[in-house]
Design a protein around this motif. Structure first.
Motif, short mmCIF file in Angstrom:
data_model
loop_
_atom_site.label_atom_id
_atom_site.label_comp_id
_atom_site.label_asym_id
_atom_site.label_seq_id
_atom_site.Cartn_x
_atom_site.Cartn_y
_atom_site.Cartn_z
N ALA A 542 14.45 -1.31 8.56
CA ALA A 542 13.85 -0.99 7.27
C ALA A 542 14.89 -1.04 6.16
N ILE A 543 16.11 -0.61 6.46
CA ILE A 543 17.17 -0.61 5.45
C ILE A 543 17.48 -2.03 5.03
N THR A 574 -3.05 4.36 -6.10
CA THR A 574 -2.88 2.91 -6.04
C THR A 574 -1.49 2.53 -6.51
N ALA A 575 -1.05 1.34 -6.11
CA ALA A 575 0.28 0.88 -6.49
C ALA A 575 0.30 -0.64 -6.57
N GLN A 576 1.23 -1.16 -7.37
CA GLN A 576 1.55 -2.58 -7.34
C GLN A 576 2.68 -2.76 -6.33
N TYR A 577 2.71 -3.91 -5.65
CA TYR A 577 3.68 -4.09 -4.58
C TYR A 577 4.12 -5.54 -4.51
N ASP A 578 5.19 -5.75 -3.80
CA ASP A 578 5.78 -7.07 -3.69
C ASP A 578 4.96 -7.97 -2.77
N SER A 579 5.07 -9.25 -3.00
CA SER A 579 4.36 -10.20 -2.16
C SER A 579 4.85 -10.08 -0.72
N GLY A 580 3.92 -10.12 0.22
CA GLY A 580 4.28 -10.00 1.62
C GLY A 580 4.11 -8.61 2.18
N VAL A 581 3.94 -7.61 1.32
CA VAL A 581 3.74 -6.24 1.79
C VAL A 581 2.34 -6.11 2.38
N LYS A 582 2.26 -5.51 3.59
CA LYS A 582 0.97 -5.35 4.25
C LYS A 582 0.49 -3.90 4.28
N GLN A 591 5.04 15.48 1.73
CA GLN A 591 4.10 15.65 2.83
C GLN A 591 3.24 14.39 2.96
N PHE A 592 3.14 13.85 4.17
CA PHE A 592 2.40 12.62 4.39
C PHE A 592 0.91 12.80 4.05
N ILE A 593 0.35 11.81 3.32
CA ILE A 593 -1.07 11.83 2.97
C ILE A 593 -1.85 10.81 3.79
N ALA A 594 -1.43 9.53 3.68
CA ALA A 594 -2.21 8.47 4.34
C ALA A 594 -1.40 7.20 4.41
N ALA A 595 -1.79 6.33 5.34
CA ALA A 595 -1.28 4.96 5.43
C ALA A 595 -2.45 4.03 5.18
N THR A 596 -2.28 3.07 4.27
CA THR A 596 -3.39 2.17 3.92
C THR A 596 -2.89 0.73 3.91
N LYS A 597 -3.83 -0.17 4.00
CA LYS A 597 -3.50 -1.56 3.77
C LYS A 597 -3.09 -1.71 2.30
N ALA A 598 -2.23 -2.67 2.03
CA ALA A 598 -1.64 -2.78 0.70
C ALA A 598 -2.68 -2.85 -0.41
N ASP A 617 6.58 1.18 0.96
CA ASP A 617 5.97 0.01 1.58
C ASP A 617 6.51 -0.20 3.00
N ASP A 618 5.98 -1.19 3.69
CA ASP A 618 6.36 -1.40 5.09
C ASP A 618 7.76 -1.99 5.24
N ASN A 619 8.45 -2.22 4.11
CA ASN A 619 9.84 -2.65 4.16
C ASN A 619 10.80 -1.53 3.77
N GLY A 620 10.24 -0.32 3.59
CA GLY A 620 11.09 0.82 3.30
C GLY A 620 11.40 1.04 1.84
N ARG A 621 10.84 0.25 0.95
CA ARG A 621 11.08 0.42 -0.48
C ARG A 621 10.11 1.45 -1.04
#
Length: 635
Positions: A542-543, A574-582, A591-598, A617-621
């Motif tokens: 992830a780093i 909601t959030a904007q995210y980089d291309s390729g983020v799933k 505190q963790f709330i949820a994991a969602t598709k991008a 995101d799923d790349n750690g950013r």
């Protein structure tokens, strides 16, 4: 007796000469002398002076405008000469009898500029010391031509409910008002024709947008080919929309301006420093502005009312290297004070951007013999279709057009581009013969501006990964030089097709477009398919991934907004995210709330107080944002 008691004989005589009736709507010896003999009173010959002496006693029968009045005037002259034969004026009267009776009424100047005349009478003291006679800046032949164009245009457009228009033509070199038409017909009470529309406070629609772009150029936020975002966005509860309710995604600053997209303009306005649009309007002497917080980001979309006279003063600064001067109705011999609104470089670039706006379709169909002259122009349409604007700059002239009605009723046909734009170009065509003596403003390009190679799809400076190149204007030391966030060089495993973290015998470099999610969502709506970058190999940490690309950006909750939350209605995340983020992972106060598709939303039930929301995101950013929730309604 009361008049004799309060005033001298000289005062009474002066009042008489200024107020005496001379037939029809003509009052005062000055107006009568000018209309009937085309000269000033002190230039009258003896017979002309006698004629003007006998008219006020019976202005209806002796009205020079009537052919039947000639015999009545002659009889009155004969009786006057008879009475004065034995007086000291006898020889002077004899001279008068030898002169031919040449009497005509020149109506050329009647009703030529009634709104302008009222304006200078009401405002003369604001410009110069009151005088009995003043020299105005109005150009009579241009005023007549403009009146003809307006009248013909309004008559042709009557079937769509267009009945009124206002016009100003300003010489930006002298800052003289050469044409002022307050309404389509001064004497038409149905359209409230005696109201001067050029002085009325109206919503300017999008006509202030060029100055947002000018400030953004000066503050290094953009250059003319910078790619801006025309996509949905929120600003502390304010959600602007485009005129057509559509979104175009990535768009150059120039195209965003000339197509009048609202979202890019609001986004730029939101990024401006303390030297913002509101401050610029204050410098330009726009009156009756409320506090800046009253308008917020709606200011650039027509939230504040301005007059046409104020607008032409603003636009003239684009012709004058960013310097504002007050429009003048009198010819000036002294140098006027100036205030800087924009730099010479930003002014030139904004004007160059506006010149890329093509003429209205009607104008292109008719054909224009003056296409050698590029018009920089902008339109505006106020909320509810109450006002349609078009303002054009050509060489050293500013031409402004307003179409609407003074009652403020909306009309779907009152759209700047289609209702005011064609009239603007008809006026320019009618006034263009004088442009043979104009200087070429292109020669005034500031030396500091340079043309540089630009990566066309991303709007950044040209680099080796860019697929296509163009050239554009750039202000060295001011314009942005940010790294291209779209086209990146990545390592791809040739066997798996996945993105590698380190080079090996099985990897090769590949240029991939990383479009932000705010653009890809617009692409999907438009049915456009774009290739997404491949995901990382599972062996990448992830780093390692976090060092590559952009971190997500939270769009909901909105920054700096206090939320009044109702139980049972969770807050969307909601959030904007980089291309390729799933995948996106959401946290509240760590505190963790949820994991969602991008592309999906998460939902969170907040409690009153201050919170910190984090998305990873799923790349750690990651990105964090604080918000305040007020006492929850119903508890």
């Amino acid at each position: 007796l009361q008049i004799e008691h309060q005033y001298s004989k000289q005062d009474i005589l002066t009042a008489y000469f200024n107020l005496a009736p001379y037939g029809g709507n003509v009052e005062g010896i000055g107006a009568a002398s000018f209309l009937y003999f085309q000269k000033s009173p002190h230039q009258l010959n003896p017979l002309e002076a006698i004629i003007l002496s006998v008219i006020p006693q019976n202005p209806n029968k002796r009205n020079p405008a009537k052919q039947s009045s000639l015999s009545h005037i002659k009889q009155a002259i004969s009786r006057l000469i008879e009475r004065l034969e034995s007086s000291q004026f006898a020889s002077w009267l004899t001279d008068a009898q030898d002169l031919p009776l040449l009497l005509k009424r020149d109506t050329t100047y009647l009703n030529l500029a009634p709104h302008f005349t009222q304006y200078i009478r009401n405002n003369q003291a604001n410009y110069t010391q009151p005088k009995a006679s003043v020299t105005t800046s109005l150009v009579s032949n241009k005023q007549r031509q403009a009146m003809r164009v307006v009248k013909n245009y309004v008559n042709r457009k009557a079937d769509v409910g267009l009945a009124n228009a206002s016009v100003i033509v300003l010489n930006s070199d002298t800052m003289n008002i050469e044409v002022m038409i307050g309404s389509a017909d001064f004497f038409n009470h149905k359209i409230q024709g005696q109201v001067n529309g050029t002085l009325a406070k109206r919503s300017p629609g999008s006509t202030l947008k060029p100055f947002i772009y000018g400030l953004a150029l000066d503050q290094g936020l953009i250059h003319p080919l910078t790619i801006l975002s025309d996509s949905p966005d929120q600003y502390a509860g304010y959600t602007p929309e485009n005129f057509d309710k559509q979104f175009l995604g990535p768009i150059s600053a120039t195209q965003a301006l000339i197509t009048s997209r609202n979202l890019p303009a609001v986004n730029l306005q939101n990024q401006l420093s303390e030297n913002n649009l509101y401050d610029l309007l204050l410098k330009a002497q726009v009156t009756k502005l409320k506090a800046p917080e009253h308008y917020g980001l709606s200011l650039g979309l027509g939230g504040a009312e301005v007059t046409m006279l104020e607008l032409v003063g603003l636009y003239a600064s684009l012709n004058n290297e960013g310097l504002f001067q007050r429009p003048q109705p009198f010819t000036q011999t002294t140098k006027m004070s100036t205030k800087r609104l924009l730099s010479p470089e930003a002014s030139f670039l904004v004007l160059d951007m506006l010149k890329q706006n093509p003429p209205p379709a009607t104008h292109r169909q008719i054909g224009n013999t003056n296409n050698n002259y590029r018009v920089g122009w902008k339109t505006g349409t106020s909320w509810g279709f109450r006002d349609a604007w078009a303002i054009g700059l050509i060489e050293n002239y500013v031409v402004a057009v307003w179409v609407g009605n003074f009652e403020g009723h909306g009309n779907p046909s009152f759209v700047g581009a289609t209702a005011a734009g064609p009239l603007l170009f008809e006026l320019i065509d009618g006034l263009l013969p004088d442009t043979q003596t104009y200087t070429n403003k292109q020669s005034r390009r500031p030396s500091k501006i340079k043309r540089v190679p630009i990566c066309e799809p991303s709007g950044t400076l040209m680099h080796k990964n860019c697929p296509s190149e163009t050239s554009g204007w750039f202000i060295p030391g001011i314009s942005p030089i940010a790294h291209d966030p779209i086209y990146r060089n990545i390592l791809v495993n040739t066997q798996t097709g996945l993105r590698a973290c380190a080079p090996s015998n099985n990897t090769e470099e590949k240029v991939v477009a990383f479009w932000p999610s705010k653009f890809t969502s617009v692409f999907r709506l438009a049915g456009i398919t774009v290739d997404e970058p491949p995901p990382f190999e599972s062996s990448c940490t992830a780093i390692e991934n976090a060092d590559k690309g952009r971190a997500p950006s939270i769009t909901s909750p909105v920054k700096n907004l206090v939320y009044h939350h109702q139980p049972g209605k969770p807050l969307p995340l909601t959030a904007q995210y980089d291309s390729g983020v799933k995948q996106l992972y959401w946290f509240a106060n760590k505190q963790f709330i949820a994991a969602t598709k991008a592309q999906s939303r998460a939902y969170w039930e907040p409690s009153p107080g201050k919170h910190v929301i984090t998305v990873v995101d799923d790349n750690g950013r990651s990105h964090s944002q604080s918000l305040m929730v007020s006492s929850v309604i119903g508890q």
